[in-house]
Design a protein around this motif. Structure first.
Motif, short mmCIF file in Angstrom:
data_model
loop_
_atom_site.label_atom_id
_atom_site.label_comp_id
_atom_site.label_asym_id
_atom_site.label_seq_id
_atom_site.Cartn_x
_atom_site.Cartn_y
_atom_site.Cartn_z
N LEU A 8 -19.30 -4.32 -52.23
CA LEU A 8 -19.96 -3.09 -51.96
C LEU A 8 -19.21 -1.91 -52.34
N PRO A 9 -19.18 -1.91 -53.73
CA PRO A 9 -18.08 -0.53 -54.02
C PRO A 9 -18.53 1.03 -54.12
N ASN A 10 -19.57 1.13 -53.69
CA ASN A 10 -20.21 2.29 -53.58
C ASN A 10 -20.56 2.93 -52.06
N VAL A 11 -20.17 2.29 -51.09
CA VAL A 11 -20.53 2.46 -49.89
C VAL A 11 -19.72 3.93 -49.59
N ALA A 12 -20.39 4.96 -49.12
CA ALA A 12 -20.07 6.09 -48.59
C ALA A 12 -19.90 6.59 -47.27
N THR A 13 -20.88 5.67 -46.43
CA THR A 13 -20.95 5.80 -45.15
C THR A 13 -21.09 4.59 -44.32
N LEU A 14 -19.98 4.04 -43.61
CA LEU A 14 -19.80 3.17 -42.78
C LEU A 14 -19.85 3.12 -41.23
N TYR A 15 -21.02 2.74 -40.62
CA TYR A 15 -20.80 2.65 -39.29
C TYR A 15 -20.40 1.59 -38.54
N LEU A 16 -19.26 1.32 -38.13
CA LEU A 16 -18.72 0.13 -37.54
C LEU A 16 -18.29 0.32 -35.95
N HIS A 17 -18.95 1.35 -35.33
CA HIS A 17 -18.76 1.68 -33.87
C HIS A 17 -19.16 0.74 -33.01
N ALA A 18 -18.60 0.55 -31.84
CA ALA A 18 -19.17 -0.14 -30.83
C ALA A 18 -19.01 -1.81 -31.13
N ASN A 19 -17.77 -2.00 -31.97
CA ASN A 19 -17.67 -3.50 -32.15
C ASN A 19 -16.22 -3.83 -31.49
N PHE A 52 -12.58 0.91 -49.59
CA PHE A 52 -13.85 1.73 -50.28
C PHE A 52 -13.47 3.22 -50.80
N THR A 53 -13.24 3.37 -51.72
CA THR A 53 -12.64 4.72 -52.36
C THR A 53 -13.62 5.78 -52.39
N GLN A 54 -15.18 5.25 -51.98
CA GLN A 54 -15.96 6.64 -52.23
C GLN A 54 -16.55 6.84 -50.69
N MET A 55 -15.74 6.30 -49.56
CA MET A 55 -16.28 6.34 -48.36
C MET A 55 -15.85 8.01 -47.89
N LYS A 56 -17.06 8.77 -47.27
CA LYS A 56 -16.90 10.11 -46.93
C LYS A 56 -17.06 10.07 -45.58
N SER A 57 -17.90 8.91 -44.68
CA SER A 57 -18.12 8.99 -43.49
C SER A 57 -17.85 7.83 -42.77
N LEU A 58 -16.94 7.51 -41.60
CA LEU A 58 -16.77 6.32 -40.96
C LEU A 58 -16.81 6.54 -39.64
N LEU A 80 -26.84 -11.85 -55.58
CA LEU A 80 -27.29 -10.19 -55.13
C LEU A 80 -26.46 -9.11 -55.81
N ASN A 81 -27.12 -8.22 -56.15
CA ASN A 81 -26.43 -7.09 -56.76
C ASN A 81 -26.34 -5.93 -55.68
N CYS A 82 -25.32 -5.83 -54.97
CA CYS A 82 -25.07 -4.99 -54.08
C CYS A 82 -24.42 -3.55 -54.09
N SER A 83 -24.19 -3.36 -55.50
CA SER A 83 -23.51 -2.22 -55.74
C SER A 83 -23.99 -0.76 -55.64
N ASN A 84 -25.41 -0.83 -55.30
CA ASN A 84 -25.83 0.54 -55.14
C ASN A 84 -25.99 1.05 -53.88
N ILE A 85 -25.62 0.03 -52.92
CA ILE A 85 -25.58 0.16 -51.61
C ILE A 85 -24.64 1.24 -51.20
N GLN A 86 -25.01 2.34 -50.54
CA GLN A 86 -24.33 3.62 -50.07
C GLN A 86 -23.96 3.90 -48.74
N TRP A 87 -24.67 3.11 -47.93
CA TRP A 87 -24.61 3.38 -46.26
C TRP A 87 -24.96 1.87 -45.78
#
Length: 120
Positions: free
Chosen positions: A28-39, A53-59, A2-9
């Motif tokens: 997943l090199p282009n992820v800009a938003t990653l929600y990991l809360h409640a883990n 994740f160098t493109q990360m803007k929101s975590l 699978l090519n996941c390179s376009n996934i951003q969120w």
């Protein structure tokens, strides 16, 4: 393959995750938003792994045991210099300046080869 390179969120919240795979950003090199809360993430070393994740803007990480650790917000902002939002809270330029000053004081604790951070 699978090519996941376009996934951003990605939303991985509420999944009982205990650690972060070291190769996640590689797939997943282009992820800009990653929600990991409640883990169950409890180590700063797992947060550091996410810094690839160098493109990360929101975590989001609130609701994880790591949130209760000393200097939580400063450590996360240190590892993510391009982050604009942490736990749904906007990061101001003033907060960035405070983190830079904090990092100078604790630079020995922030060494990349450390598995965990120890603050006195």
């Amino acid at each position: 393959h699978l090519n996941c390179s376009n996934i951003q969120w990605i939303d991985l919240s509420f999944n009982q995750l205990k650690k972060v795979d070291e190769n996640l950003a590689e797939h997943l090199p282009n992820v800009a938003t990653l929600y990991l809360h409640a883990n169950q993430i409890s180590r700063y070393s797992d947060i550091r792994r996410l810094s690839c994740f160098t493109q990360m803007k929101s975590l989001t990480l609130y609701g994880n045991p790591v949130e209760e650790m000393k200097h939580y917000r400063n450590v996360v902002l240190y590892y993510f210099p391009n982050l604009t939002q942490l736990d749904f809270s906007v990061i101001s330029p003033g907060e960035r300046e405070k983190v830079a000053s904090w990092a100078q004081i604790y630079r020995n604790c922030l060494s990349p080869d450390m598995q965990t951070l120890t603050f006195n």
